[in-house]
Design a protein around this motif. Structure first.
Motif, PDB file in Angstrom:
ATOM      1  N   ASN A 135      -5.913   5.987  -1.436  1.00 57.57           N
ATOM      2  CA  ASN A 135      -4.495   6.083  -1.794  1.00 57.57           C
ATOM      3  C   ASN A 135      -4.054   7.539  -1.948  1.00 57.57           C
ATOM      4  OD1 ASN A 135      -4.647   3.163  -3.986  1.00 57.57           O
ATOM      5  ND2 ASN A 135      -4.390   3.279  -1.798  1.00 57.57           N
ATOM      6  N   VAL A 162      -0.127  -0.517  -4.603  1.00 59.57           N
ATOM      7  CA  VAL A 162       0.312   0.801  -5.086  1.00 59.57           C
ATOM      8  C   VAL A 162       1.793   0.766  -5.444  1.00 59.57           C
ATOM      9  CG1 VAL A 162       0.674   3.190  -4.384  1.00 59.57           C
ATOM     10  CG2 VAL A 162      -1.457   2.022  -3.764  1.00 59.57           C
ATOM     11  N   SER A 212      -0.428   7.634  -0.391  1.00 62.46           N
ATOM     12  CA  SER A 212       0.268   6.352  -0.506  1.00 62.46           C
ATOM     13  C   SER A 212       0.888   6.183  -1.883  1.00 62.46           C
ATOM     14  CB  SER A 212      -0.715   5.199  -0.253  1.00 62.46           C
ATOM     15  OG  SER A 212      -1.279   5.308   1.038  1.00 62.46           O
ATOM     16  N   HIS A 265      -4.999  -2.552  -2.760  1.00 57.43           N
ATOM     17  CA  HIS A 265      -4.067  -1.450  -3.018  1.00 57.43           C
ATOM     18  C   HIS A 265      -3.037  -1.739  -4.110  1.00 57.43           C
ATOM     19  CE1 HIS A 265      -6.071   0.641   0.122  1.00 57.43           C
ATOM     20  NE2 HIS A 265      -5.701  -0.226   1.049  1.00 57.43           N
ATOM     21  N   GLU A 298       0.815  -1.220   0.000  1.00 53.91           N
ATOM     22  CA  GLU A 298       0.000   0.000   0.000  1.00 53.91           C
ATOM     23  C   GLU A 298       0.844   1.264   0.000  1.00 53.91           C
ATOM     24  OE1 GLU A 298      -2.891   0.045   3.128  1.00 53.91           O
ATOM     25  OE2 GLU A 298      -3.678   2.024   2.608  1.00 53.91           O
ATOM     26  N   SER A 299       1.932   1.261   0.793  1.00 52.66           N
ATOM     27  CA  SER A 299       2.695   2.515   0.923  1.00 52.66           C
ATOM     28  C   SER A 299       4.197   2.248   0.881  1.00 52.66           C
ATOM     29  CB  SER A 299       2.360   3.195   2.266  1.00 52.66           C
ATOM     30  OG  SER A 299       2.937   2.438   3.320  1.00 52.66           O
TER      31      SER A 299
END
Ligand code: ZN
Length: 471
Positions: free
Chosen positions: A309, A285, A314, A283, A249-250
């Motif tokens: 997000n 990401v 993120s 996510h 996610e991040s």
């Protein structure tokens, strides 16, 4: 009439019946409980057919006919007809990632990074606030928002998921409901072993339900040990169940997982056997090219949550690349504490725009593709494309009715453009799941608005007592 002409008549009658041709005798028509006639029906079927005017015929929980108005009228014999006039009928939306019991927490901690948001605000608040009663009540509020804004299927992840399931069932929604398994002391269980035991018992309890399914939801690679993740995966396999978790996610998550396991979150998940068909990763990401390769071959699906997000900064998931590689992907809202609305129309709008900016290419993520992500592709991401996600005979009668009349909307040149770039959830005036209206003419039918208002007011008090009224 001689024998040859009798055979001839029988053959002609048989052929016209098989083709659903005009002139069917009343007795040959398909029986339906309800025929809904509208000026516009958007099917999201493989041909992307739009019928103006059109109709949907429903028997029990199933669509028995859908198409242009005259054809459907000839095909079915309906006990009841509802004419909605200048309205748009669409398949119900599929929300692939939410924490519906977080609705009362929206606005308590905004404008900060994911790890700070979680560790300094959300986890401590949940430790004091969240119990079975709160989760049930708050989930009713979340369900009311989902129904009002056109979601008919939701993939959830939270604590006390049996109580989420009770609320979702009461609301009448369809749900894949993930019981969180996490390594630290959670509001429901002190240890992952207890959470796993509860998950198994709850999966068993809801196993035969036609609308609600409870599934394992290990929180993430940074909050679950490899052993916890492995055990959750085994549980899913044992029940032949889908599973969902947060993944990549991040940037902080990536750094944390790399430090501990010398791998990216996706590589770590792959090593533990967590990728595969029926696995839904929220996510995605922060992905490397190698991560994309691992996801591509695996059958793992992705839940894209653009609002959350962006709000938590993120990053922007490489969704056009994910779609080019054929990785199943649909849209989610995430919880109302990080979004702050469970509105897939808002998610569609962002999903169509942020990737154009990221890739410096206005041709990526056209509106039509984004509507597919919120409907049929979202259904495919959870392996339910044969049951939901489009209006087709034999599928479940999950549909929504939109009012796009008046100066805010008219004229409508391209419905997909309007759905993505113009409409918000407020355009939804009717929501049906499995042939049952949950909202009609904007009136909730399964939930009592007065009770919801009382619950919301009670939760406001509870949260203010814990936070001292200080956001
Ligand atoms: Zn989430």
């Amino acid at each position: 009439m001689n024998l040859r002409s009798i055979i001839w008549v029988v053959l002609i009658a048989g052929a016209s019946l098989a083709a659903g041709a005009p002139g069917l005798r009343a007795a040959d028509r398909r029986a339906a409980d309800l025929l809904i006639e509208a000026d516009h029906v958007v099917s999201m079927n493989p041909e992307m057919a739009v019928w103006e005017p059109g109709a949907v015929a429903i028997r029990g929980n199933t669509i028995v006919a859908v198409g242009d108005l005259e054809t459907v009228r000839r095909q079915v014999r309906a006990r009841r007809t509802e004419r909605v006039g200048n309205r748009w009928i669409l398949p119900g939306l599929v929300n692939l990632h939410a924490h519906i019991a977080m609705n009362p927490m929206r606005g308590v901690a905004d404008d900060m990074e994911l790890m700070a948001w979680l560790r300094r605000y959300i986890f401590p608040l949940e430790a004091k606030l969240v119990n079975a009663r709160f989760v049930y009540e708050a989930s009713l509020l979340g369900c009311a928002e989902l129904i009002s804004r056109g979601t008919t299927t939701v993939v959830d992840m939270y604590y006390f998921e049996d109580d989420v399931a009770r609320a979702v069932r009461e609301a009448g929604l369809r749900g894949w409901l993930g019981q969180t398994i996490i390594d630290f002391k959670a509001p429901d269980f002190a240890t992952p072993a207890e959470a796993l035991q509860y998950t198994e018992a709850t999966m068993q309890r809801w196993r035969a339900d036609p609308l609600v399914r409870v599934i394992p939801a290990p929180h993430s690679c940074y909050t679950c040990s490899p052993e916890t993740l492995r055990l959750a995966g085994e549980l899913a396999v044992r029940f032949d169940s889908p599973m969902t978790y947060h993944l990549a996610e991040s940037a902080n998550e990536v750094a944390d997982v790399r430090k501990r396991y010398d791998a990216s979150p996706v590589e770590h998940a792959a090593r533990l056997g967590l990728l595969g068909k029926g696995r839904l990763a929220a996510h995605c990401v922060q992905l490397t090219p190698a991560d994309l390769g691992l996801l591509q071959g695996s059958g793992t699906a992705v839940a894209h949550n653009p609002d959350s997000n962006l709000k938590l900064a993120s990053g922007i998931a490489p969704i056009p690349e994910i779609r080019r590689r054929g990785i199943p992907v649909g849209l989610g809202t995430d919880g109302a504490a990080s979004n702050n609305r469970l509105d897939l129309f808002a998610a569609m709008d962002l999903a169509a725009k942020i990737h154009k900016q990221r890739d410096s290419d206005p041709t990526v993520m056209p509106a039509r593709d984004v509507v597919r992500m919120a409907t049929i592709e979202g259904a495919a991401a959870i392996g339910a494309e044969k049951q939901i996600g489009s209006l087709e005979p034999g599928k479940q009668a999950d549909l929504i009715v939109l009012d796009l009349s008046g100066p805010l909307y008219e004229p409508v040149h391209n419905i997909y453009s309007h759905l993505v770039y113009v409409a918000h959830g407020e355009a939804v005036i009717g929501t049906m799941v499995a042939g049952r209206w949950l909202m009609k003419d904007r009136r909730l039918l399964t939930l009592d608005p007065k009770r919801l208002a009382r619950l919301a007011s009670g939760h406001r008090g509870e949260i203010q007592r814990i936070t001292g009224g200080q956001p």
